[in-house]
Design a protein around this motif. Structure first.
Motif, mmCIF file in Angstrom:
data_model
loop_
_atom_site.group_PDB
_atom_site.id
_atom_site.type_symbol
_atom_site.label_atom_id
_atom_site.label_comp_id
_atom_site.label_asym_id
_atom_site.label_seq_id
_atom_site.Cartn_x
_atom_site.Cartn_y
_atom_site.Cartn_z
ATOM 1 N N GLN A 252 -18.408 108.597 -43.911
ATOM 2 C CA GLN A 252 -17.987 109.067 -45.093
ATOM 3 C C GLN A 252 -17.648 108.035 -45.848
ATOM 4 O O GLN A 252 -17.344 107.753 -47.349
ATOM 5 C CB GLN A 252 -17.486 109.813 -45.442
ATOM 6 N N GLU B 159 -11.978 116.930 -44.448
ATOM 7 C CA GLU B 159 -12.316 117.072 -43.011
ATOM 8 C C GLU B 159 -12.285 117.013 -41.962
ATOM 9 O O GLU B 159 -12.753 118.541 -41.243
ATOM 10 C CB GLU B 159 -12.909 115.222 -42.484
ATOM 11 N N ALA C 195 -9.371 113.205 -48.141
ATOM 12 C CA ALA C 195 -11.009 112.761 -47.291
ATOM 13 C C ALA C 195 -10.500 113.428 -46.302
ATOM 14 O O ALA C 195 -11.397 114.911 -45.720
ATOM 15 C CB ALA C 195 -11.643 111.692 -48.170
ATOM 16 N N ASN D 174 -6.937 109.184 -52.374
ATOM 17 C CA ASN D 174 -8.600 108.962 -52.220
ATOM 18 C C ASN D 174 -8.610 109.515 -50.521
ATOM 19 O O ASN D 174 -8.804 111.033 -49.817
ATOM 20 C CB ASN D 174 -9.168 108.476 -52.424
#
Length: 211
Positions: A159, A204, A200, A196
């Motif tokens: 990702q 997750e 993220a 960011n």
């Protein structure tokens, strides 16, 4: 002379952003455990050492009951054993008195530390307390680490690196200890992507927790 060699190694470690960041993470994460100390030492702890202290350290710790000798390869067992006896057979047996490691207090809130320096990329290191080594929960932690960081198909690698291009590398540094483990997740990235990547990652992790 050996102290100077070790000091050079310590300076190289301080000049390596990944290693420096990891040591600062342990220093921030641990309150009482010796893990929080700079593991190779620094000038303040190494320079005062004299021959007397080094000999005492050697005699205390370098004893048969505290040594694991590993021999591998296509060797003759009898010849290898004879060589071991010749080199180590005159070591005096002794019992190592290990000091009890104080229990680390439960961490109840987030700890965050930011350091600035002249490096090519930012280093983001996220750490988590983990179960003691070889406990049933420890195995679950190993699986989680593999799913998150190990290999090109791992979640964070796929990702954050392959799909979004926010990081140049993803890695982990498990610390498997008898009483309590620790897992450090490491990212190399442009400083503008710090927020960011952190968001993220936490997103997750919540998705994994939710099943």
């Amino acid at each position: 002379r050996e102290i100077q060699v070790i000091l050079q190694e310590a300076r190289r470690k301080a000049d390596t952003p990944e290693a420096f960041a990891l040591e600062k993470l342990y220093e921030t994460a641990y309150e009482v455990s010796p893990v929080r100390r700079w593991r190779i030492g620094d000038e303040s702890t190494l320079l005062p050492l004299g021959r007397k202290e080094l000999v005492e350290f050697y005699r205390r710790w370098y004893v048969p009951s505290n040594i694991v000798l590993v021999v591998c390869g296509n060797v003759d067992k009898r010849s290898a054993l004879d060589e071991v006896v010749k080199k180590y057979g005159n070591m005096f047996p002794a019992k190592v008195e290990v000091s009890a490691i104080p229990a680390e207090p439960v961490q109840k809130q987030l700890r965050y530390r930011q350091l600035n320096g002249d490096i090519a990329e930012a280093k983001l290191v996220l750490g988590f307390s983990m179960p003691a080594v070889l406990t049933p929960q420890w195995y679950a932690g190993q699986v989680l680490n593999a799913v998150l960081t190990e290999g090109d198909s791992s979640i964070l690698n796929r990702q954050l690196k392959e799909e979004k291009g926010w990081v140049s590398s993803v890695g982990s540094e498990p610390l498997d200890l008898q009483h309590q483990g620790y897992l450090a997740l490491q990212f190399s990235l442009d400083p503008s992507r710090l927020d960011n990547v952190e968001l993220a990652f936490w997103t997750e992790l919540e998705l994994i927790k939710a099943g």
